[in-house]
Design a protein around this motif. Structure first.
Motif, short mmCIF file in Angstrom:
data_model
loop_
_atom_site.label_atom_id
_atom_site.label_comp_id
_atom_site.label_asym_id
_atom_site.label_seq_id
_atom_site.Cartn_x
_atom_site.Cartn_y
_atom_site.Cartn_z
N SER A 153 0.86 -1.18 0.00
CA SER A 153 0.00 0.00 0.00
C SER A 153 0.90 1.22 0.00
O SER A 153 2.11 1.14 0.20
N ASP A 154 0.31 2.38 -0.25
CA ASP A 154 1.00 3.67 -0.11
C ASP A 154 2.31 3.70 -0.90
O ASP A 154 3.36 4.07 -0.38
N VAL A 155 2.20 3.33 -2.17
CA VAL A 155 3.36 3.36 -3.06
C VAL A 155 3.70 4.81 -3.42
O VAL A 155 4.85 5.21 -3.50
N HIS A 156 2.66 5.61 -3.66
CA HIS A 156 2.78 7.06 -3.91
C HIS A 156 3.66 7.38 -5.12
O HIS A 156 4.56 8.23 -5.07
N ILE A 157 3.37 6.69 -6.23
CA ILE A 157 4.05 6.99 -7.49
C ILE A 157 3.69 8.41 -7.92
O ILE A 157 2.52 8.81 -7.88
N GLY A 158 4.69 9.16 -8.30
CA GLY A 158 4.50 10.57 -8.67
C GLY A 158 5.08 11.52 -7.66
O GLY A 158 5.36 12.68 -7.97
N SER A 159 5.29 11.05 -6.44
CA SER A 159 5.90 11.86 -5.39
C SER A 159 7.42 11.90 -5.58
O SER A 159 8.03 10.93 -6.03
#
Length: 488
Positions: free
Chosen positions: A234-240
């Motif tokens: 969870s919470d990979v946050h691709i784009g950050s």
């Protein structure tokens, strides 16, 4: 500004020519570009000491090649997976089942649904088979059993606790005497809007509680057979900017059988399912000034990058549920991410887009997936810390509700049915949101939080939240394991 740019390169023992300086200064996000260039030179051109426009071109070409790099599955892994069966069933998916006009009648239906569902669970307790309606508690009752929703929780000046509860017939004020130490301690975890059972007596004014009962779960004594492995993210946050791409690429290589020790590669070959519990991408406009922390500033491009990365995993089912950073409605339950935003992901045959929450049966292992936004409300209400994920998950299981508090930070849609009630006890409760990895087995249920692939953000620094980055939980043959893909 010019002195700041030059100083940053000097601190890295690098010089900067005039043309490169002009190009960097003209970049909207030059701070990020500087850090990327320094890292690129250190990793790929460590004999370089002058940054030129050619250095910038080399960096940009390196990025393009990285984006188009495909991670090929190990032939042995492909052969094993070609022979294995991966049966699964979506037990709960609220996508296209969301009905509400947002008026007061819908809110009544929502809470009646919550009350009716949890009342049935509490009444599995023989003492609560027969209950007193709260409208009848205005007379003397010596042996009272009532079920109600918690409206308010207050302390008296004498140190007692007053809990107002409500059922469809009326309200009642429950007093918890301070001298009843066990009951007083147990009442510390009460929150508004949860459904509880109360046994005690009433004098027509106050209900004196002898016991507070939650819907709860029964201890499971028999383990389900499991001859395979499930991976949880969870919470990979691709784009950050803080997305740890190096760690995530290691993970992709591992799950394709191309990374790690022989034992770790054997574990990869045993994986039959991948479950992703929300915040696959960082999103746009989620919090003030988020754009300053974004590497990819377009939501469609974030999902394109997610599709590229997950596109390298082709032979196992991927269950993909959204979180509060994903492109779907914010109010829970959240429907699945749609093709409008994530075309490549939706068209990938082995990806199953589902709602938040969702319940999936993976080859007879029942997994409840909930992103975990309600953790924020529990932390505020009970003075917990975000690191106490095991404590919070235990609480939600005992309350049999994924988001018991209504009207706080977690937006809840007033559906005709409350889909956040935990109707049946799962084998695995998988959460995310808080970016802190944990696992505890409670009454036979694996409660796990899958951490994150996003390094510490500025917001987390303010609240001293230290994320566990790149540590991937795996349930293998009924036993919890953790693999560490951290890049530093």
């Amino acid at each position: 500004m010019s002195s700041d740019i030059i100083k940053k390169f000097q601190q890295a023992n690098l010089l900067l020519n005039n043309n490169a300086y002009a190009e960097i200064r003209g970049n909207d996000d030059y701070d990020y570009l500087i850090n990327e260039l320094i890292q690129y030179v250190e990793e790929n051109e460590n004999d370089q000491y002058i940054i030129t426009t050619q250095t910038i071109r080399n960096y940009q070409e390196h990025e393009r090649q990285r984006i188009h790099e495909a991670i090929i599955e190990n032939p042995k892994t492909r052969e094993i997976r070609a022979k294995q069966e991966t049966p699964y069933e979506i037990v709960l998916d609220v996508t296209n089942k969301s009905y509400t006009d947002g008026d007061i009648q819908d809110l009544n239906k929502y809470f009646n649904s919550r009350y009716d569902k949890l009342k049935k669970i509490i009444q599995q307790n023989p003492e609560f088979k027969k209950i007193n309606e709260l409208k009848t508690t205005k007379t003397n009752i010596d042996n009272l059993h009532a079920i109600g929703i918690v409206n308010s929780i207050n302390n008296t000046k004498n140190g007692h606790k007053i809990v107002e509860i409500e059922d469809p017939t009326g309200t009642g004020s429950v007093i918890i005497i301070k001298d009843n130490e066990d009951l007083m301690n147990a009442s510390q975890s009460l929150v508004k809007d949860e459904i509880i059972g109360v046994s005690g007596s009433t004098n027509g004014n106050l209900i004196r509680a002898d016991e507070i009962v939650h819907p709860g779960i029964q201890r499971r004594n028999i383990e389900k057979p499991m001859d395979f492995s499930i991976v949880f993210l969870s919470d990979v946050h691709i784009g950050s900017k803080q997305f740890d791409e190096h760690a995530f690429n290691k993970f992709i290589k591992w799950i394709n059988g191309n990374y790690g020790s022989e034992k770790q590669q054997d574990l990869a070959n045993d994986v039959k399912y991948l479950v992703i519990g929300g915040d696959l991408v960082d999103g746009i406009g989620i919090y003030p000034n988020q754009e300053k922390e974004l590497k990819i500033k377009d939501i469609y491009q974030q999902y394109e990058e997610a599709g590229r990365l997950l596109g390298d995993i082709t032979d196992i089912p991927i269950i993909l549920s959204p979180g509060n950073h994903d492109a779907t409605r914010l109010a829970e339950p959240q429907p699945a991410i749609t093709e409008k935003y994530a075309k490549d992901l939706c068209n990938q045959k082995n990806i199953e887009m589902v709602s938040n929450p969702t319940v999936v049966n993976l080859d007879n292992i029942k997994v409840e997936v909930y992103h975990g936004r309600s953790f924020d409300d529990i932390v505020m209400a009970l003075n917990y810390s975000h690191a106490e994920t095991d404590k919070i998950m235990k609480l939600l299981l005992e309350k049999r509700h994924l988001a018991p508090i209504y009207g706080e930070r977690t937006p809840l849609a007033s559906e005709f049915e409350d889909y956040l009630v935990i109707d049946e006890v799962p084998d695995v409760l998988h959460t995310g949101h808080v970016h802190i990895n944990s696992h505890v087995k409670y009454k036979g249920v694996h409660m796990l939080n899958s951490g994150t692939f996003q390094k510490q953000t500025e917001f987390q620094k303010i609240y001293n939240i230290v994320p566990t980055v790149g540590q991937v939980p795996i349930l293998s043959h009924g036993t919890f394991q953790m693999l560490d893909f951290r890049s530093d």
